[in-house]
Motif scaffolding. Structure first.
Motif, short mmCIF file in Angstrom:
data_model
loop_
_atom_site.label_atom_id
_atom_site.label_comp_id
_atom_site.label_asym_id
_atom_site.label_seq_id
_atom_site.Cartn_x
_atom_site.Cartn_y
_atom_site.Cartn_z
N LEU A 39 0.84 -1.19 0.00
CA LEU A 39 0.00 0.00 0.00
C LEU A 39 0.88 1.25 0.00
N VAL A 40 0.52 2.19 -0.87
CA VAL A 40 1.25 3.46 -0.97
C VAL A 40 0.23 4.60 -0.83
N LEU A 41 0.49 5.54 0.06
CA LEU A 41 -0.31 6.75 0.15
C LEU A 41 0.47 7.86 -0.54
N ALA A 42 -0.16 8.53 -1.51
CA ALA A 42 0.50 9.58 -2.29
C ALA A 42 -0.30 10.87 -2.14
N SER A 43 0.32 11.90 -1.58
CA SER A 43 -0.46 13.07 -1.19
C SER A 43 0.33 14.36 -1.34
N GLY A 44 -0.41 15.47 -1.35
CA GLY A 44 0.21 16.77 -1.22
C GLY A 44 0.53 17.08 0.23
N ARG A 45 0.03 16.27 1.15
CA ARG A 45 0.29 16.44 2.57
C ARG A 45 1.74 16.10 2.91
N SER A 46 2.21 16.61 4.04
CA SER A 46 3.51 16.22 4.55
C SER A 46 3.41 14.81 5.13
N ILE A 67 4.31 8.66 -0.34
CA ILE A 67 4.81 9.67 -1.26
C ILE A 67 4.19 10.97 -0.81
N ASP A 68 5.00 11.89 -0.28
CA ASP A 68 4.43 13.08 0.33
C ASP A 68 4.79 14.35 -0.43
N VAL A 69 4.07 15.42 -0.13
CA VAL A 69 4.27 16.75 -0.71
C VAL A 69 4.42 16.65 -2.24
#
Length: 296
Positions: A39-46, A67-69
């Motif tokens: 599972l990978v979470l990819a976000s604009g969040r930090s 994967i952040d920012v």
């Protein structure tokens, strides 16, 4: 080929409007990780703002990735290490702020744990009025969010600073966000081709209120390519879910890419499949579709 990795954007995709993961989606993602799917979470969040939901999903136990920012870094739960892919320096910050200083917009400078919020005089006056009407405490953050003029992001950015002069902008940041009301941001969009930024920076909308800017080549899609190569996973073995412009780079060209029903039109155009909205368990239904096809 069977799916070996699942990639989910957060706001507007995996998270409901109440900023939560629906029980059915949570249960299914836990089950699929038990079967060995990454599972990978990819976000604009930090990455700090991603951690609570990642731990709820037991990604630390199942060795998932963040994967952040918008692709600025990749966090590996197995080694508890973070690979940084791109940072904006003082020269970058000067170029971007010079391009937008004539617009009546809020500028946010995101660091790992810090968030600098610049407000021109008119927006500072507006927010003071809103804060007074809402009877907010003095230490409440000044930054806007995807739904309005004020948003408390201290869960991911514990170090918040308001600046009223761009001379106080930080010397470096992971990304710069330009925010205003949606109708105003439509006018900003029309001006983007004339600002001279596209050759050196990625400019994408994370929602109708916010334009996000990173170094050229820093995107969720490029970070995902880097991660998939490391894992030995092909495009045919990954399922991707998203809703916004900053998701297009990882939706485009992937055979099993899903756009939420609430997605922006250009994100829908980039995806191969459609799925219900984030409030209607779209990720759950997309995964069940793959299961029905024998891919999960």
């Amino acid at each position: 080929m069977p799916i070996k990795a699942i990639v989910c954007d957060m706001d507007g995709t995996l998270l409901t409007a109440d900023h939560d993961i629906s029980p059915k989606t949570l249960e299914l993602l836990l089950s699929l990780q038990q079967k060995g799917i990454t599972l990978v979470l990819a976000s604009g969040r930090s990455y700090l703002r991603l951690m609570p939901d990642a731990l709820k999903l037991k990604m630390d136990f199942h060795q998932g990735y963040l994967i952040d920012v918008n692709g600025s870094s990749i966090y590996d739960f197995s080694s508890q290490s973070r690979e940084r892919l791109g940072v904006m320096d003082s020269e970058d910050i000067q170029k971007v702020t010079s391009a937008f200083r004539s617009f009546n917009v809020e500028m946010q400078f995101s660091q790992d744990a810090g968030l600098y919020t610049y407000l021109p005089d008119s927006l500072y006056t507006l927010k003071k009025k809103i804060r007074g009407e809402m009877r907010l405490p003095d230490d409440y953050p000044w930054a806007s969010g995807m739904y309005g003029w004020l948003c408390d992001m201290r869960d991911g950015y514990p170090e918040q600073k308001l600046i009223l002069d761009l001379k106080e902008a930080p010397a470096f940041c992971n990304k710069i966000s330009i925010s205003q009301d949606p109708h105003f941001m439509e006018a900003v969009t029309q001006s983007l081709p004339h600002l001279g930024l596209h050759d050196d920076y990625e400019l994408v909308f994370s929602d109708e209120r916010k334009l996000e800017i990173t170094k050229k080549g820093i995107s969720k899609g490029n970070a995902l390519d880097t991660l998939l190569e490391k894992l030995g996973v092909s495009n045919e073995e990954v399922a991707v879910f998203g809703d916004s412009e900053n998701d297009i780079s990882m939706l485009a060209g992937r055979p099993y890419s899903f756009a939420m029903d609430n997605a922006l039109p250009n994100a829908k155009s980039a995806a191969k499949y459609a799925t219900p909205s984030n409030d209607d368990e779209g990720v759950y239904h997309g995964l069940k579709q793959l299961m029905a096809e024998g891919l999960l």
